[in-house]
Design an enzyme around this catalytic site. Structure first.
Site, mmCIF file in Angstrom:
data_model
loop_
_atom_site.group_PDB
_atom_site.id
_atom_site.type_symbol
_atom_site.label_atom_id
_atom_site.label_comp_id
_atom_site.label_asym_id
_atom_site.label_seq_id
_atom_site.Cartn_x
_atom_site.Cartn_y
_atom_site.Cartn_z
ATOM 1 N N ASN A 1 0.647 -1.344 0.201
ATOM 2 C CA ASN A 1 0.052 -0.123 0.352
ATOM 3 C C ASN A 1 1.158 1.637 -0.299
ATOM 4 O O ASN A 1 2.604 1.555 -0.086
ATOM 5 C CB ASN A 1 -0.695 -0.255 0.999
ATOM 6 N N ASP B 1 -4.560 -5.999 5.481
ATOM 7 C CA ASP B 1 -5.350 -6.890 5.583
ATOM 8 C C ASP B 1 -4.998 -8.536 5.428
ATOM 9 O O ASP B 1 -5.835 -9.229 6.214
ATOM 10 C CB ASP B 1 -6.809 -6.236 4.930
ATOM 11 N N ILE C 1 -2.395 -6.985 14.634
ATOM 12 C CA ILE C 1 -1.279 -7.107 15.530
ATOM 13 C C ILE C 1 -1.246 -6.459 16.423
ATOM 14 O O ILE C 1 -1.055 -6.856 17.909
ATOM 15 C CB ILE C 1 0.093 -6.948 14.356
ATOM 16 N N PHE D 1 -3.919 3.437 15.224
ATOM 17 C CA PHE D 1 -3.882 4.753 13.981
ATOM 18 C C PHE D 1 -4.805 4.097 13.129
ATOM 19 O O PHE D 1 -5.344 2.784 13.346
ATOM 20 C CB PHE D 1 -2.566 4.361 13.516
ATOM 21 N N LYS E 1 -10.544 -3.138 18.491
ATOM 22 C CA LYS E 1 -8.836 -3.615 19.075
ATOM 23 C C LYS E 1 -9.163 -3.137 20.868
ATOM 24 O O LYS E 1 -7.991 -3.747 20.595
ATOM 25 C CB LYS E 1 -8.375 -2.557 18.235
#
Ligand code: C5P
Length: 430
Positions: A227, A296, A326, A347, A365
């Protein structure tokens, strides 16, 4: 094995970083004086005004004319300099200085400082400086035997106990032909350390783990999925955390960026590699900041050989599997014990609805803080703007600025959160 960067920051990284600072650059006698001209140039480039003071011995190695031309100021060499109306150069020179930086600092100069001797202008102004607001930075430079001598080592311990900060020295080739400790740091290293010196030490004693950059997931030996993350934000945070006094570990995907000075970096390629290394490192850190743009999905079975066009118009199909998350995995580590989790910061790079997506991410998360930014407005750029969203419903915007400025603000914010939490965040094991 992470590799710690002991080399200088690139010149561009110093731009404007010393704007508004006034530095007294002192030179005592030593062959390293030839590097002081370059150092002066870099300090000026970084925006500082610099007043040069030279000892008599320094004048044997480099002329005041060179330093005058580079600093655009008269150079002072004597306490009897009649140009000062009150004849008190030793007082006047440090009253508006943000620091005295002595490079090179010879063994003799350091010995004089320890004894509080003041028989020339340089040692005299050090003694006469207001210690509370004018710190003293010393860049030692001497032969390795002089450095190792018990008298020098005793003096170094004392000069530090008296409040001085040592920058270096390095080990390596010496002008005398010997090899060992005592080489003065290079000018760009001294510049980086001087810039860092002025940053508040909000993370002193903390260990910070950062993931940065993209990951690369191979399709076959020559192609892969990645990316547009440049890694710049993560690298800026690593630099800012280091400047704030933290011990910093940086796990970087494939990026073409220099490692910030003093940061220990490990390179990885795939998300699986980043996951493994991060999970191994996380428990010994106090803070984990996940800036990496982790892929992903990855091709389930990368082809052993390059996929070839066969002229039939058929497009190769390959199965994808999900990569481990992670950040979520680190956040799931227990609150206590040998595998305890650090304070986790995620982030969120979004293309729209930043607030909503960041809030969702916070939930999904289970981390205390998410930093949102708009992907297209940050990828590859040197500036950014950030939206901090925390688990208590707090929101805080850091308006558009260069990434280093934002990184320093973020580091200060995280340090503040840890301090306010009364250090209730789990402590890393030693
Ligand atoms: O999962 P998503 O990409 O939306 O969330 C972004 C945040 O999660 C970033 O902090 C990123 O570094 C982290 N992340 C991760 N592992 C993944 C995916 C994202 O650590 N596999």
């Amino acid at each position: 094995m992470p590799v710690t960067n002991d080399s200088p920051l690139p010149r561009a990284a110093g731009a404007g970083q010393l704007s508004g600072r006034h530095i007294v650059l002192g030179l005592s006698g030593g062959i390293a004086c030839y590097k002081s001209a370059e150092l002066l140039r870099e300090l000026v480039r970084a925006g500082a005004t610099v007043q040069v003071v030279m000892s008599e011995a320094a004048e044997q190695f480099i002329t005041p004319v060179t330093m005058q031309a580079l600093s655009n100021r008269n150079v002072y060499t004597s306490q009897w300099d009649a140009r000062e109306p009150n004849a008190m150069a030793h007082i006047n020179l440090t009253r508006d200085a943000d620091a005295v930086l002595i490079a090179p600092a010879s063994a003799d100069l350091i010995a004089k400082l320890v004894q509080g001797r003041a028989d020339d202008l340089l040692s005299l102004l050090c003694l006469a400086r207001p210690v509370e607001r004018c710190p003293l930075l010393l860049a030692p430079a001497m032969n390795r035997e002089m450095w190792a001598h018990p008298a020098t080592q005793r003096n170094l311990t004392q000069v530090v106990a008296d409040g001085a900060t040592l920058l270096g020295p390095n080990a390596g080739d010496q002008a005398c032909g010997e090899v060992g400790d005592g080489r003065m740091l290079e000018p760009l290293e001294l510049l980086a350390d001087t810039i860092a010196f002025f940053q508040p030490k909000a993370l002193a004693g903390k260990r910070v783990l950062i993931t940065a950059g993209p990951t690369y997931e191979p399709i076959d030996p020559v192609r892969g999925i990645t990316n547009r993350s440049s890694g710049k934000m993560g690298f800026a945070i690593a630099r800012a955390a280091r400047e704030a006094g933290a011990e910093v570990t940086l796990i970087a995907g494939p990026v073409a960026l220099d490692t910030p000075r003093g940061v220990a970096r490990s390179n990885v390629t795939t998300a699986a590699e980043m996951y493994q290394l991060t999970m191994a490192e996380a428990p010994r850190h106090d803070i984990f900041i996940a800036t990496a743009a982790v892929a992903d999905w990855r091709p389930a079975k990368p082809a052993e050989h390059k996929l070839k066009k066969d002229g039939s118009g058929q497009v190769p199909g390959f199965e994808m599997v999900e990569n481990p998350d992670i950040l979520a995995a680190v956040a799931k580590l227990p609150a206590d014990g040998p595998q305890r989790r650090p304070y986790c910061v995620g982030f969120a790079a979004e293309s729209r609805d930043l607030l909503r997506h960041a809030q969702e991410k916070l939930q999904r998360k289970q981390v205390p803080l998410i930093v949102g930014n708009l992907g297209p407005e940050t990828f590859g750029r040197d500036d950014n703007s950030l939206l901090l969203i925390d688990a208590d419903g707090g929101q805080h915007e850091l308006p558009r600025a260069d990434k280093l400025t934002l990184a320093r603000q973020l580091v200060a914010d995280i340090a503040g959160r840890l301090a306010r939490a009364g250090e209730t965040a789990p402590q890393a094991k030693t």
